[in-house]
Design a protein around this motif. Structure first.
Motif, short mmCIF file in Angstrom:
data_model
loop_
_atom_site.label_atom_id
_atom_site.label_comp_id
_atom_site.label_asym_id
_atom_site.label_seq_id
_atom_site.Cartn_x
_atom_site.Cartn_y
_atom_site.Cartn_z
N GLU A 17 5.48 35.86 38.29
CA GLU A 17 4.43 34.84 38.44
C GLU A 17 3.04 35.29 37.99
O GLU A 17 2.05 34.62 38.29
CB GLU A 17 4.33 34.37 39.90
CG GLU A 17 5.51 33.53 40.37
CD GLU A 17 5.25 32.92 41.75
OE1 GLU A 17 4.95 31.72 41.81
OE2 GLU A 17 5.34 33.67 42.75
N ARG A 60 1.57 27.25 43.31
CA ARG A 60 1.36 28.69 43.52
C ARG A 60 1.42 29.43 42.19
O ARG A 60 0.57 30.28 41.89
CB ARG A 60 2.44 29.23 44.46
CG ARG A 60 2.27 30.72 44.79
CD ARG A 60 3.44 31.20 45.62
NE ARG A 60 4.67 31.25 44.83
CZ ARG A 60 5.90 31.05 45.34
NH1 ARG A 60 6.04 30.76 46.62
NH2 ARG A 60 6.96 31.13 44.57
N ASN A 61 2.41 29.11 41.38
CA ASN A 61 2.57 29.77 40.09
C ASN A 61 1.34 29.56 39.22
O ASN A 61 0.85 30.50 38.57
CB ASN A 61 3.82 29.23 39.40
CG ASN A 61 4.07 29.87 38.05
OD1 ASN A 61 3.73 29.29 37.02
ND2 ASN A 61 4.66 31.05 38.04
N LEU A 103 -1.97 32.70 47.56
CA LEU A 103 -1.50 33.39 48.77
C LEU A 103 -1.10 32.39 49.86
O LEU A 103 -0.11 32.58 50.57
CB LEU A 103 -2.60 34.31 49.32
CG LEU A 103 -2.90 35.60 48.58
CD1 LEU A 103 -4.02 36.36 49.29
CD2 LEU A 103 -1.67 36.48 48.46
N MET A 135 2.49 30.93 49.55
CA MET A 135 3.67 31.77 49.66
C MET A 135 4.50 31.33 50.86
O MET A 135 3.98 30.73 51.80
CB MET A 135 3.26 33.24 49.80
CG MET A 135 2.56 33.82 48.58
SD MET A 135 1.98 35.52 48.85
CE MET A 135 3.55 36.38 49.12
N THR A 136 5.80 31.61 50.82
CA THR A 136 6.67 31.26 51.95
C THR A 136 6.11 31.86 53.24
O THR A 136 6.07 31.19 54.28
CB THR A 136 8.09 31.79 51.70
OG1 THR A 136 8.58 31.25 50.47
CG2 THR A 136 9.02 31.39 52.83
N PRO A 163 2.51 33.43 53.94
CA PRO A 163 1.24 33.68 53.27
C PRO A 163 0.76 35.12 53.38
O PRO A 163 0.87 35.74 54.45
CB PRO A 163 0.28 32.72 53.99
CG PRO A 163 1.16 31.62 54.48
CD PRO A 163 2.43 32.29 54.88
N TYR A 189 1.40 41.75 52.91
CA TYR A 189 2.48 40.81 52.58
C TYR A 189 3.68 41.14 53.46
O TYR A 189 4.20 42.27 53.42
CB TYR A 189 2.90 40.95 51.11
CG TYR A 189 1.80 40.75 50.09
CD1 TYR A 189 1.55 39.50 49.55
CD2 TYR A 189 1.05 41.83 49.65
CE1 TYR A 189 0.57 39.32 48.59
CE2 TYR A 189 0.06 41.66 48.69
CZ TYR A 189 -0.18 40.41 48.16
OH TYR A 189 -1.15 40.23 47.21
N TYR A 215 0.64 42.87 43.16
CA TYR A 215 1.63 41.93 43.67
C TYR A 215 2.64 41.57 42.59
O TYR A 215 3.84 41.47 42.83
CB TYR A 215 0.96 40.66 44.20
CG TYR A 215 1.95 39.57 44.56
CD1 TYR A 215 2.68 39.66 45.74
CD2 TYR A 215 2.19 38.50 43.71
CE1 TYR A 215 3.62 38.68 46.07
CE2 TYR A 215 3.12 37.53 44.03
CZ TYR A 215 3.83 37.62 45.21
OH TYR A 215 4.77 36.66 45.52
N GLN A 224 6.03 41.50 44.58
CA GLN A 224 6.99 40.41 44.76
C GLN A 224 8.43 40.93 44.72
O GLN A 224 9.28 40.48 45.49
CB GLN A 224 6.79 39.32 43.69
CG GLN A 224 7.59 38.07 43.99
CD GLN A 224 7.40 36.99 42.94
OE1 GLN A 224 8.32 36.71 42.18
NE2 GLN A 224 6.23 36.38 42.91
#
Length: 207
Positions: A24, A74-75, A115, A118-119, A121, A141, A166, A171
């Motif tokens: 991403e 988000r992307n 951020l 995110m599933t 954050p 994270y 990240y 990720q």
């Protein structure tokens, strides 16, 4: 090796930006279009090209209904942040240039927007250095596991941003249920801009 720019420094940085596409951080097609507009040896041309791309991607991100399409939003925000960092990268020969702070504020806003989507954050936190000479900006994270998990602490090299980490390792680690903490120290983007702490000052204090 195929040169993405006749300028070796630009070629290297373009490869760096392309390298974070899998997680991403960028889009290969978008970066190649921006690269085609850059004049070799012209740092202003580099900054202008990526600033235009970042601005465009920021508008794309804002135009997406994040409540319905959080992954797409988000992307787009993550990519906008990367392109703003790229636009800033070659401006540091003149620290009086206001674009250094303006572009950084935009990259931070874009990254923070991502951020939140995110599933789980990511959370920005501030730590204190040993001795309290400077504040340490960090991002935590969580993998989301209720059980104790390994945690990797990551710092970028030289004047690199923690946000980049990240996309480089973070990720991928989260996908493997590993928690992540990234941070920045003196000379790195946030500490340099907000606290005026550079590499030399940190070394002098430690001695």
């Amino acid at each position: 090796m195929y040169q993405l720019s006749a300028d070796d420094d630009f070629h290297y940085e373009l490869l760096r930006i392309l390298g974070i596409a899998p997680y991403e951080g960028s889009d290969i097609g978008e970066v190649l279009v921006a690269a085609n507009k850059i004049e070799p040896l012209s740092m202003l041309s580099w900054s202008k090209s990526f600033d235009e791309l970042a601005t465009h991607m920021g508008k794309v991100a804002e135009g997406i209904d994040s409540s319905k399409y959080p992954i797409s939003a988000r992307n787009a925000h993550f990519k906008a942040a990367t392109y703003y960092r790229a636009a800033d990268f070659f401006l540091h020969g003149n620290w009086s240039d206001p674009n250094i702070n303006t572009l950084w504020d935009k990259q931070t806003a874009s990254f923070n927007a991502a951020l939140k989507l995110m599933t789980i954050p990511g959370k920005r936190v501030t730590l204190r250095s040993k001795g309290g000479q400077f504040k340490v900006p960090a991002i935590y994270y969580s993998s989301g596991s209720s059980k104790p998990r390994p945690t990797i602490i990551m710092c970028n090299g030289y004047d690199g941003a923690q946000e980049e980490m990240y996309h480089v390792f973070g990720q991928a680690a989260l996908q493997r249920n590993i928690n992540i903490i990234t941070y920045e120290g003196p000379g790195q983007p946030t500490v340099r801009r907000e606290q005026n702490e550079n590499f030399y000052a940190s070394h002098a204090q430690s001695n």
